[in-house]
Design an enzyme around this catalytic site. Structure first.
Site, PDB file in Angstrom:
ATOM      1  N   MET A 150       0.823  -1.212   0.000  1.00 40.13           N
ATOM      2  CA  MET A 150       0.000   0.000   0.000  1.00 40.13           C
ATOM      3  C   MET A 150       0.856   1.260   0.000  1.00 40.13           C
ATOM      4  SD  MET A 150      -1.334   0.186   3.916  1.00 40.13           S
ATOM      5  CE  MET A 150      -0.198   0.409   5.289  1.00 40.13           C
ATOM      6  N   LYS A 151       2.153   1.144   0.314  1.00 39.86           N
ATOM      7  CA  LYS A 151       3.011   2.320   0.372  1.00 39.86           C
ATOM      8  C   LYS A 151       3.196   2.965  -1.001  1.00 39.86           C
ATOM      9  CE  LYS A 151       4.063   2.082   4.819  1.00 39.86           C
ATOM     10  NZ  LYS A 151       3.731   3.138   5.782  1.00 39.86           N
ATOM     11  N   ASP A 152       2.878   2.231  -2.082  1.00 35.94           N
ATOM     12  CA  ASP A 152       2.942   2.831  -3.415  1.00 35.94           C
ATOM     13  C   ASP A 152       2.066   4.076  -3.490  1.00 35.94           C
ATOM     14  OD1 ASP A 152       4.399   0.572  -3.965  1.00 35.94           O
ATOM     15  OD2 ASP A 152       3.076  -0.198  -5.525  1.00 35.94           O
TER      16      ASP A 152
END
Length: 456
Positions: free
Chosen positions: A42-44
């Site tokens: 999810m850090k994208d």
């Protein structure tokens, strides 16, 4: 249809119903599976938002360098954005991060600097401090600082929250996520609560982190901080992206429970996810058991992919070596100190005491090791074995302060840690461990206590 670059593939990840691990729990349990992002986490989302916002405000110029402290996944997202946009990357990581994360970052062209975990955030060796210094020293660089950068939470407010709302057709009643930088927890919760103020947000924390106690008491308690292994959640600082007003409840999860749930998700749900995903699911289900009703819908964020943890939680030998036995139930630290009548006195010695005085304490009380304190802080430890070795070498040591020969402080452990985990922590380097109960009283657990627990 095609994407112009890999970063256009970020977002729109699926919701998947949990069927096996959630048996017996009322309501519907859904997982937001973030490893479908191109960087497998999810850090994208926030990596793209932070860079685009830096471009807009002029702080990031063509050919610049992105410098960030990361647990690995943010670095991967930033690296993909950097590739698409033509930037260089330097990342600092703590040495508890998996080798897979380090290798992946280097594979996509980033420079990686590994820093020690067990130092204060302000220590010049910490991965926070090293990143800040690199930014200061390198021209045309930015330090996005995911912990305090508002673009982090904004990314999830703009993407993750709306996706969940639409995918559940507005039926979500509970939202659960691990809390690290706070971006995904608070950005998403803010959007969901704006749509429906009754949505309950549940933050998942790790033992050894400060979040839960701070939420419940408003006290930043350094005594809550001790080493833990789960990557990506919990902190020993208070990031600006953690808005405690948006988090209704916190649940703490041990390393062991998180690791075992991670493996269960792979075996029972077909979700090959990362370690903090196990934390999120275990903690969310613990909350759900007591609080969810028929008709409720809980969404749990699963942040990343299992490839980051092949040498750790998905490795049978590693699990065994760390005492994470999936097949047996063991007594906990709480059980052990209860059997010792809980209120048994913890003996300690002052850092300035002479070695000879410490010897008298050990002999008079019949104990083999003792913590060393200074101003109510645990600063070291000493054992009869170490004393004997040193005094044979130099008898004059008895007149010197114990600080001259003391070992590192005994580590603190969580009350919920089980006997198998405790036994893996008590070794030739750690002769005992300490545990703090709910009334802030400190207890010691030794090898003798572990043997007594096994025999019962």
């Amino acid at each position: 249809m095609y994407y112009n670059s890999i970063i256009e593939a970020i977002g729109d990840t699926p919701l998947v119903k949990l069927n096996s691990v959630s048996k017996g729990i009322k309501g519907t349990i859904l997982a937001k599976v973030e490893y479908f992002n191109p960087g497998n986490s999810m850090k994208d989302r926030m990596a793209l938002k932070m860079i685009e916002d830096a471009e807009k405000d002029g702080s990031l110029k063509p050919g610049g360098t992105i410098i960030e402290g990361t647990s690995g996944n943010t670095g991967m997202g930033l690296a993909l954005v950097a590739i698409a946009k033509g930037y260089k990357c330097i990342f600092t990581l703590s040495d508890k991060q998996s080798q897979e994360k380090i290798d992946i970052l280097r594979a996509v062209g980033a420079e990686v600097i590994v820093c020690p975990t067990n130092v204060e955030p302000e220590d010049p060796r910490s991965y926070y401090s090293v990143a800040k210094k690199l930014h200061k020293d390198i021209p045309n660089s930015i330090y996005p600082n995911q912990y305090d950068n508002p673009s982090n939470a904004a990314a999830h407010y703009e993407t993750t929250g709306p996706e969940i709302w639409q995918q559940t057709e507005g039926k979500i009643t509970h939202y659960a996520a691990g809390v690290g930088t706070g971006g995904s927890m608070c950005g998403t919760a803010k959007y969901l609560k704006e749509q429906n103020p009754d949505v309950v947000s549940v933050g998942i924390d790790s033992y050894g982190s400060v979040f839960k106690k701070y939420k419940e008491t408003g006290i930043f308690d350094k005594n809550e901080i001790y080493p833990y292994m789960t990557e990506g959640i919990g902190e020993d600082i208070l990031p600006k992206n953690v808005d405690f007003s948006l988090i209704d409840h916190f649940v703490k999860v041990t390393d062991k429970d998180a690791a075992i749930m991670t493996r269960r998700l792979a075996r029972e749900e077909g979700l090959f996810v990362g370690w903090s995903c196990g934390s999120a699911v275990y903690g969310a289900l613990e909350y759900a058991k007591e609080n969810l009703q028929e008709g409720d819908t809980m969404v749990i964020i699963l942040p990343d992919h299992g490839t980051r943890y092949l040498a750790k939680v998905y490795n049978d030998s590693w699990m065994k070596n760390h005492g994470f036995d999936e097949t047996r139930e063991y007594a906990t630290a709480k059980d052990i100190i209860t059997r010792k009548n809980g209120a048994a006195q913890l003996y300690s010695v002052e850092k300035a005491m002479k070695v000879g005085e410490v010897m008298k304490v050990l002999n008079q009380e019949g104990i083999d090791q003792v913590p060393v304190v200074e101003n109510d802080e645990f600063v070291g430890s000493v054992s009869t074995t170490k004393l004997l070795e040193k005094l044979i070498e130099d008898p004059e040591l008895r007149n010197k302060p114990v600080s001259d020969i003391m070992d590192d402080p005994m580590p603190f452990v969580a009350m919920d840690n089980t006997l198998d985990v405790l036994s893996s922590m008590i070794n030739k380097n750690n002769k005992a461990v300490l545990v703090r109960d709910v009334s802030d009283q400190v207890h010691i657990i030794t090898q003798h206590d572990l043997l007594a627990a096994i025999s019962n």
